[in-house]
Enzyme design. Structure first.
Site, PDB file in Angstrom:
ATOM      1  N   SER A  26       0.856  -1.187   0.000  1.00  0.00           N
ATOM      2  CA  SER A  26       0.000   0.000   0.000  1.00  0.00           C
ATOM      3  C   SER A  26       0.891   1.235   0.000  1.00  0.00           C
ATOM      4  O   SER A  26       2.092   1.148   0.278  1.00  0.00           O
ATOM      5  CB  SER A  26      -0.873   0.011   1.255  1.00  0.00           C
ATOM      6  OG  SER A  26      -0.026   0.152   2.389  1.00  0.00           O
ATOM      7  N   GLU A 178      -5.392 -15.669   1.584  1.00  0.00           N
ATOM      8  CA  GLU A 178      -4.261 -15.420   2.496  1.00  0.00           C
ATOM      9  C   GLU A 178      -4.716 -15.194   3.933  1.00  0.00           C
ATOM     10  O   GLU A 178      -4.981 -14.058   4.332  1.00  0.00           O
ATOM     11  CB  GLU A 178      -3.445 -14.198   2.010  1.00  0.00           C
ATOM     12  CG  GLU A 178      -2.268 -13.885   2.919  1.00  0.00           C
ATOM     13  CD  GLU A 178      -1.395 -12.728   2.438  1.00  0.00           C
ATOM     14  OE1 GLU A 178      -0.466 -12.358   3.166  1.00  0.00           O
ATOM     15  OE2 GLU A 178      -1.633 -12.192   1.344  1.00  0.00           O
ATOM     16  N   LYS A 220      -2.249 -18.877   0.431  1.00  0.00           N
ATOM     17  CA  LYS A 220      -1.031 -18.149   0.820  1.00  0.00           C
ATOM     18  C   LYS A 220      -0.977 -18.072   2.349  1.00  0.00           C
ATOM     19  O   LYS A 220      -1.437 -17.103   2.951  1.00  0.00           O
ATOM     20  CB  LYS A 220      -1.029 -16.736   0.195  1.00  0.00           C
ATOM     21  CG  LYS A 220       0.238 -15.937   0.559  1.00  0.00           C
ATOM     22  CD  LYS A 220       0.365 -14.637  -0.230  1.00  0.00           C
ATOM     23  CE  LYS A 220       1.584 -13.852   0.220  1.00  0.00           C
ATOM     24  NZ  LYS A 220       1.876 -12.672  -0.589  1.00  0.00           N
ATOM     25  N   SER A 262       6.279 -14.365   3.444  1.00  0.00           N
ATOM     26  CA  SER A 262       7.507 -14.396   4.252  1.00  0.00           C
ATOM     27  C   SER A 262       7.244 -13.853   5.657  1.00  0.00           C
ATOM     28  O   SER A 262       7.921 -14.243   6.613  1.00  0.00           O
ATOM     29  CB  SER A 262       8.650 -13.646   3.562  1.00  0.00           C
ATOM     30  OG  SER A 262       8.230 -12.381   3.103  1.00  0.00           O
ATOM     31  N   GLY A 264       7.827 -11.312   7.566  1.00  0.00           N
ATOM     32  CA  GLY A 264       8.775 -10.696   8.502  1.00  0.00           C
ATOM     33  C   GLY A 264      10.029 -11.526   8.730  1.00  0.00           C
ATOM     34  O   GLY A 264      10.893 -11.151   9.523  1.00  0.00           O
ATOM     35  N   SER A 290       5.459 -16.616  -2.179  1.00  0.00           N
ATOM     36  CA  SER A 290       4.821 -15.388  -2.651  1.00  0.00           C
ATOM     37  C   SER A 290       5.339 -14.303  -1.717  1.00  0.00           C
ATOM     38  O   SER A 290       4.673 -13.884  -0.784  1.00  0.00           O
ATOM     39  CB  SER A 290       3.294 -15.489  -2.569  1.00  0.00           C
ATOM     40  OG  SER A 290       2.732 -14.228  -2.918  1.00  0.00           O
ATOM     41  N   GLY A 292       7.174 -10.668  -0.525  1.00  0.00           N
ATOM     42  CA  GLY A 292       7.265  -9.238  -0.804  1.00  0.00           C
ATOM     43  C   GLY A 292       8.637  -8.767  -0.365  1.00  0.00           C
ATOM     44  O   GLY A 292       9.579  -8.695  -1.137  1.00  0.00           O
TER      45      GLY A 292
END
Length: 341
Positions: A26, A178, A220, A262, A264, A290, A292
């Site tokens: 975002s 997710e 996810k 992932s 964190g 998947s 980020g």
């Protein structure tokens, strides 16, 4: 709904050796990431950064099966006027879109959240499909703490995830479902296992109630992992073993694939955990990433907003994509990280 088509896309999203790039931060989240590297978060800088990733030919064509975009990004064009969605397609990857509108406090449940954005979702999905999106993502957030999660938070979020998934399939879009159990607390891996198992069981119960075709979706989830503040951190082997046991117990074999968030973890931890899981095969579903932050932290730092650093940023992205691509086949070794360094 054409389930054969949906299944084809879902299967391509979790193809062996490839995974999904989550580039759907975002505006608030990407501002934090840009602040850390001293880059102003303008629309142009955000576009330039993502264009750099999508033009990283090696990474995109060899290791990335799909890209989750943010609403701003899906409508943007590259510097030369090519829609960013087209860059993704030209690299052989599938464009996707994050469709939830963030979280709100859940009434009567202090400290718990529900994800919103179902209003007008059917209309938005139609426009996203026309723009080229073939899958979507909706994230539910479940926190572990004193007395939480409540059954209310688990039920409400599972219900909303299933409604979103049904709307996606009706629009001929593959839903990424997710349900994220956060790793922010001081809980141990056993507690994470127990909560995640409740969350997954409830989610699949709701998906069935809403008549979602499991063959046309991707899950996810989080891994079974110790909370960040837990004094005893589980080993790579334990994370892999418990996560696979959990998924085998909760995820029907009809689901084409599972793509982990992932959540964190550091870049290398996320890669090592995925790799270790593939040593425990054979598995009933495709199992990949998947990510980020775990794919983007290195390229962001290498790029730092400077046009002359684009090639360095792309190299850093290609390296992380390759490492995770190898891990998604159980072929990664930590020595490969040192070589690159």
């Amino acid at each position: 709904m054409n389930l054969t088509e949906l299944n084809k896309i879902a299967t391509a999203m979790v193809a062996p050796g490839k995974g999904i790039l989550a580039a759907d931060e975002s505006s608030g989240t990407i501002k934090k990431r840009f602040d850390a590297i001293g880059v102003e978060s303008t629309e142009e800088n955000r576009r330039d950064y993502r264009e750099m990733l999508f033009r990283a030919k090696d990474a995109m064509s060899q290791y990335i099966s799909g890209v989750i975009l943010y609403d701003e990004t899906i409508w943007q064009n590259a510097k030369d006027g090519t829609p960013l969605v087209k860059l993704i397609e030209q690299a052989g990857a599938i464009p996707g879109i994050k469709v939830d509108e963030g979280t709100q406090a859940l009434p009567m449940c202090p400290g718990e959240l529900v994800t919103v954005g179902l209003d007008r979702l059917a209309e938005r999905l139609k426009k996203y499909y026309e723009r080229g999106a073939r899958f979507a993502k909706w994230r539910a957030v479940i926190d572990i703490g004193s007395g939480i999660p409540s059954m209310t938070a688990i039920s409400v979020n599972a219900h909303v995830l299933a409604r979103y998934a049904a709307l996606c399939q009706a629009a001929q879009i593959v839903p990424i479902v997710e349900p994220e159990v956060l790793m922010d607390g001081d809980h141990d891996i056993e507690r994470c296992y127990e909560v995640t198992s409740r969350v997954l069981n409830k989610t699949f119960q709701e998906l069935r109630v809403q008549r979602v075709a499991l063959e046309g979706m991707v899950l996810k989830p989080n891994m079974a992992i110790s909370g960040k503040k837990c004094p005893k951190q589980a080993s790579v082997e334990e994370v892999a073993e418990k996560t696979i046991r959990l998924l085998k117990a909760c995820v029907p074999a009809a689901v084409p694939g599972i793509a982990f968030l992932s959540g964190g973890q550091s870049d290398e931890e996320a890669t090592a955990h995925l790799n270790a899981m593939h040593k425990l095969g054979p598995l009933p579903w495709g199992l990949t990433f998947s990510y980020g932050r775990a794919l983007q932290a290195a390229p962001q730092k290498a790029w730092s907003g400077k046009p002359e650093n684009v090639a360095a940023g792309q190299r850093a992205f290609s390296h992380r994509a390759r490492m995770n691509g190898l891990a998604s086949k159980g072929e990664w070794q930590s020595s490969l990280e040192q070589k690159a360094a």
